[in-house]
Design an enzyme around this catalytic site. Sequence first.
Site, PDB file in Angstrom:
ATOM      1  N   HIS A 176     -11.406 -45.189  16.862  1.00  0.00           N
ATOM      2  CA  HIS A 176     -10.091 -44.498  17.016  1.00  0.00           C
ATOM      3  C   HIS A 176      -9.774 -43.605  15.865  1.00  0.00           C
ATOM      4  CE1 HIS A 176      -8.768 -46.666  20.981  1.00  0.00           C
ATOM      5  NE2 HIS A 176      -9.103 -45.393  21.367  1.00  0.00           N
ATOM      6  N   GLU A 205     -32.195 -44.214  30.558  1.00  0.00           N
ATOM      7  CA  GLU A 205     -31.940 -44.706  29.276  1.00  0.00           C
ATOM      8  C   GLU A 205     -32.711 -45.845  28.814  1.00  0.00           C
ATOM      9  OE1 GLU A 205     -27.716 -46.459  29.251  1.00  0.00           O
ATOM     10  OE2 GLU A 205     -27.884 -46.991  31.256  1.00  0.00           O
ATOM     11  N   ASP A 216     -29.156 -44.707  23.888  1.00  0.00           N
ATOM     12  CA  ASP A 216     -29.963 -46.033  24.225  1.00  0.00           C
ATOM     13  C   ASP A 216     -31.369 -45.576  24.405  1.00  0.00           C
ATOM     14  OD1 ASP A 216     -28.098 -47.932  24.215  1.00  0.00           O
ATOM     15  OD2 ASP A 216     -27.522 -47.656  26.352  1.00  0.00           O
ATOM     16  N   CYS A 272     -26.859 -36.305  27.911  1.00  0.00           N
ATOM     17  CA  CYS A 272     -25.518 -36.846  27.309  1.00  0.00           C
ATOM     18  C   CYS A 272     -25.841 -37.653  25.952  1.00  0.00           C
ATOM     19  CB  CYS A 272     -24.704 -37.777  28.280  1.00  0.00           C
ATOM     20  SG  CYS A 272     -25.276 -39.379  28.923  1.00  0.00           S
TER      21      CYS A 272
END
Length: 763
Positions: A365, A607, A631, A678
């Site tokens: 964050h 993945e 991944d 992605c």
Amino acid sequence: MKKLTELHQIIQQVSQAESLESALQAIVAGVRNTLHTDACSVYLSDQAHSHYVLMASEGLNAQGAGKLHLRHSTGLVGWVAERQEAVNVRNAPAHPRYCQLQGTDEEAYHGFLGVPIIHRQQLLGVLVAQQCAQNRFKKSEQAFLSTLATQLAGSIALSLSQNALQGSTQVQSNSPSQYEGGAGAPGIAMGTGVLVFSTLDLDQVPDRTAEDSEAEVAALQAAVDGVAADFELLAERLEPGLSAEDRALFRAYALIARSQELFDATVHRIRQGNWAPGALRESILEHVRLFEAMDDPYLRERAHDIRDIGHRLLARLLPSDASCETDYPPHTILIGENLSPVDLAAVPTERLAGVVSGHGSSLSHLAILARSMGVPAIMGITGDVELGKLDGTRLIVDGYQGRLYLNPGESLQKDCRRVQRQEKKLSQELQSLRDLPAETLDGVRLPLYTNAGLLSDLSHSLSRGSEGIGLYRTEFPFMVRDSFPTEDEQYLLYRQVLEAFHPRPVTLRTLDIGGDKALTYFPVQEANPYLGWRGIRISLDNPDIFLTQIRAMLKANAGLGNLRLLLPMISRVEDLDEAIVLINGACHELQNQQDHIVLPPLGVMIEVPAAVYQAEELARRVEFLCIGTNDLTQYLLAVDRNNERVARWFDALHPAVIRALIQVTDAARLHGKPVCVCGEAAGDPAVALLLLGLGVESLSLSSGDLPRIKWVIRSFSRQQGQELLRLALAQEQATSIRAMLLQALNAAGLGALVHPGNDIPVA
């Protein structure tokens, strides 16, 4: 066993040394005593002047230490460095590479054993043992010296960095004023380091018997109320500079601080006899361990958020131990071992120039907020530099490359200011692309979607011109509760996401929890969670959980029609077939109960390698494929990208990864199914060129990367991408492929997109 004990003793002495000189002297004295040799010396590399410096010695003329130099290509020391392996010579003066170092009286020594000192593939110097007798050193002695050099390389690197910080010029190592971390938020900043620290250590809070349990509970409640109020005030103070969604992050922290589960667990421990700080420690650490065990890097970063909230609660419970007030000068470079968004928000925005955090990644964050605020950030700075030494130091932060410069000279500062001007111009040009389509020079549209995991991510995506959500992680709402969220609770969340982007498509990934993402209310213990009970496997073994989520998603999509479903961790067609039966059943059941329920397009994550080799069978069953490059690259290359020791082997441009992508896109094209990519690779301009050539139909990436990738797409044709792919397939190394792609970007005038920080020369 005796040598092992002596090895540990030398290492301990070096770790306790107060300076580089004393550390090196401890090494040579320890080696000489352990091996009973006549001399031992340490030479350190001075890259700036292309020679080795004799820094410490036992047995040679000690007056030469720090003064005597040997050119890099000279002597047996130079030969050890060239070979980067041990050299064991019986009669050194007779060897063709022998070169006597004047003023050391070393002509009396014949037996020579030298081993390289290497840290992170960087040669720091050479450790040498010598003896008068014309004999080779024993293999056991060579093994001891090599082991010692390996063990001490990190300590020597750290001592060299501290030497540089203190202004010593006796030895200029390969890069004494430059350190590498992870890119957190893009940009170049220059300013003064300000260290944020706390005397509070959650792990060190002791257990004590509570004399008055009710008083302890009351103190806990007061701490919770105080910390939550602090977070609310921070959100209000930042209102002029941040969107409502960004400010919601601090309100989310307030909600976590007020978490009923956290409060009840702590009260339970107080009732059992522990005082409030000790009880709080156990409750916080229980949650921290839960998140730290997760495989998903985004969720794993949430452990730091929980720990930070715990520290702030503890500071309220133990006010006398609270940290002192920090003074923030103009152009503050905020530094800390584990900085949090609250630390960032505490600095007046007009004074904050950059951020350097000892831990964390681009998914924390802190990094997300830094990107939102436009503040350059470096995450996970390596252990070669002691952060406490950076306080008050003049610094340059390169957030593009994760590079930190210490005490830059006037020339380097001038280069920094030049890059900042270029950066400002680039930002203005990128912003002008916001409302333009991602379309190639030959008219091929390549929609750019964004990845998200929180509602606060949505505003970033929309403001950058996102055409939809290509991957929405649904795990987080499951992580902040003490039980599985209800169907209604999930419905409300998914409806918000779908409405925010309507009519743009939104891809919701079904729950991806498992052995590595155990919930407090659903614990799973496994020896190898990376290969364990996770993703679709756990959903199929618990169809009630899976169906509840599917029904919530389908109902949220009613009347909107922009939902796309995505299934994670598919490794065999049986799992996909079973999931399709469950999804169809849930859809038919809802269609009998209410109107506007439709079956959305279904896709699978590619993945794991098994999915690559069955891509054709999978494509036959679904409407789209989504390649998870994070991944997939990790599994193909057997590299944990979060492990600093092996992270440099993680590269989406590895020829094996490229060939896997080709196999998937070929399989999808055979059945007329689109492919979305992605993961972080989609946000890399160099990789994007290859993906353009591969013929993928869309990319899903971080909102911060979207403008840069849009510029790449609009500057090349698909035919050019195909030619670059052909050239890449002729290469055998990822480094060669990247160099070729970067050259193509530079030739198109897009070099600044890759790393504007490259314009800053190495210090």
